[in-house]
Write an enzyme that holds these catalytic residues in place. Sequence first.
Site, mmCIF file in Angstrom:
data_model
loop_
_atom_site.group_PDB
_atom_site.id
_atom_site.type_symbol
_atom_site.label_atom_id
_atom_site.label_comp_id
_atom_site.label_asym_id
_atom_site.label_seq_id
_atom_site.Cartn_x
_atom_site.Cartn_y
_atom_site.Cartn_z
ATOM 1 N N ARG A 271 -17.191 -8.590 -47.692
ATOM 2 C CA ARG A 271 -17.787 -7.248 -47.786
ATOM 3 C C ARG A 271 -16.893 -6.348 -48.652
ATOM 4 N NH1 ARG A 271 -21.977 -3.709 -47.790
ATOM 5 N NH2 ARG A 271 -21.356 -1.703 -46.908
ATOM 6 N N GLY A 343 -22.223 -1.029 -39.966
ATOM 7 C CA GLY A 343 -23.645 -1.011 -39.590
ATOM 8 C C GLY A 343 -24.176 -2.416 -39.343
ATOM 9 N N GLU A 366 -17.880 -13.765 -11.173
ATOM 10 C CA GLU A 366 -16.738 -14.450 -10.540
ATOM 11 C C GLU A 366 -15.596 -13.479 -10.217
ATOM 12 O OE1 GLU A 366 -15.825 -18.456 -11.736
ATOM 13 O OE2 GLU A 366 -17.859 -18.776 -12.452
#
Length: 390
Positions: A271, A343, A366
Site C-alpha cells: 500500500r 479503510g 473458557e
Amino acid sequence: MTESVDEETFQSLLNVVERFTQDELIPAERLVEDTDEVPDNIIHAMRDLGLFGLSIPRVYGGLGLSLSQEARVMFELGRAASAFRSVIGTNVGIGSQGLIMDGTDAQKCEWLPRLAAGTAIASFALTEPDAGSDAASIRTSAKRDGDIYIISGSKRYITNAPRATVFTLMARTGPPGSGAAGISAFAVPAGTPGITLGAPDRKMGQRGTKTCDIYFDNVRVPANTLIGGVEGQGFKTAMKVLDRGRINIAASAIGAARRLIDESIAYASQRRQFNKPISEFQLVQAMIADSYTEYYAGKSMVMDAATVYDAQGAAPLQAASAKYFCTEAVGRIADRAVQIHGGAGYMAEYPVERIYRDVRLLRIYEGTSQIQQLVIAKRLLRDAAERTGQ
Ligand code: COS
C-alpha cells in the site's frame, strides 16, 4: 510427565499441518464466512490427518501429543479462521479431557477411540443461562434413581452441541445450593431421549463454529455414565479441564496474532501513500513492532505454561496468566492490524476484518479475562499465606 511423540515424528506432523493450513484452510476461509459451514472435505481431511486425536493417548488411537506439542500445532491452525480449530477443538480439549483425566477404563474405552478418529464429537456442557463465570452455581440436576440418573435442566452457548455425539455434562447430584461439592460430571450420549437442542446461536464472529443451547427434560442415563463413578467430583474435573484448555486457547490466540502480523506486513508493504509504501513510515513500523513484541511474549508464555503442565500435570497459574495475556494481546494486535489497513481494514474483503471479530470471543470463553485475573491473584495470595503460615 504427559505422553509425547519423538521430535522427528512431531516435526513431520507439524510440517503437514503447516501446509494444510496454508493450502487448504486459509483458501477456504471465505467460503466458511459466506456459508457459516466448514466444508465436509475439510472435516474428512482433518480426520485423515488425525487432528481430532491430537491429545488423546495413543493407547486409545490418538496421536498422544504432549501439551507443548499440541500448542505448537495450535500456533499453526490458529493462523486460519477459528471455525477450523473449533471442529476438532472439543475432541482435543474440553470435550474429551474430562474422560481422559477422570473417566473409568470402561468410559475411556467406550468414547476415546471414536473421539480420536473424529467419528464421534464430544462437547463440554457446563455453562447455563444463570451460571457462567460462577460455574459452581449450576442448577441442572441429576437425581439418582436405582441404577439410573434422571437429568433435568438446560445448558447455554455450548460449542459443538449441534455436532455432538456425547456431552461431558456437569450436573448437580447434591441438593440445591450445595456449591462445587454437589456437582458431578457425566458422559451423556447426545441421542438420549429427552435431549433437545436450541436454535443455532447467531454470533458476532467465528462463523462456521456451531453453538446452541441444550435442554434436558427428565433424561434417563445409566449410572455408569457418571465420570469416574464418584459423585461430587464434577466441579474439579471441569476446573482441571478448563486449566488445560486455557493453554490451548492462548496458543490459538498466538496463531491468530501471527496471521494478523503477516497480513499487516503484506498490506503495509504494497500500500503506497505519499509516494512510498506505508511500511516505510515509522508510525506504522511502531504498530508492527508492538504487535510482534506482544506475539513473542505471548508465545513464550504459552510454551512455558505447556512445559510446566507437561512436567507437573497441572499449571493453573501459568494457564490463567497465558490465557489472560495472549487473548488480550491478540485483541490489541487485531486492532492495530485494522488500523494499519486503514479503510480497507474495515472491509469484509480483507481477512483482518473477520479476525478482529473472531478473536473477540477468546477473551470471554473458557473463563473471561476477569476470571483469569481472579484465578491468578487467588493462587498467589493463597501460596503467600501458606508460606507465611497465616
Ligand atoms: N483444579 C482442581 N480443583 C480446583 C480448581 C482447579 N483449577 N479450582 C478450584 N478447584 C477446587 C477447589 O480446590 C475446591 O475444592 P475443595 O472445596 O475440595 O477445596 C473447589 O474446586 C471449589 O473451588 P473454589 O471455591 O475456588 O471455586 P469458586 O466457586 O470460587 O470458583 C472460579 C472458582 C471462579 C475460578 C471458577 O468458577 C471458574 O473458573 N469460573 C469460570 C468458569 C468458566 O471458565 N466458564 C467457561 C465455560 S466453558 S466455555
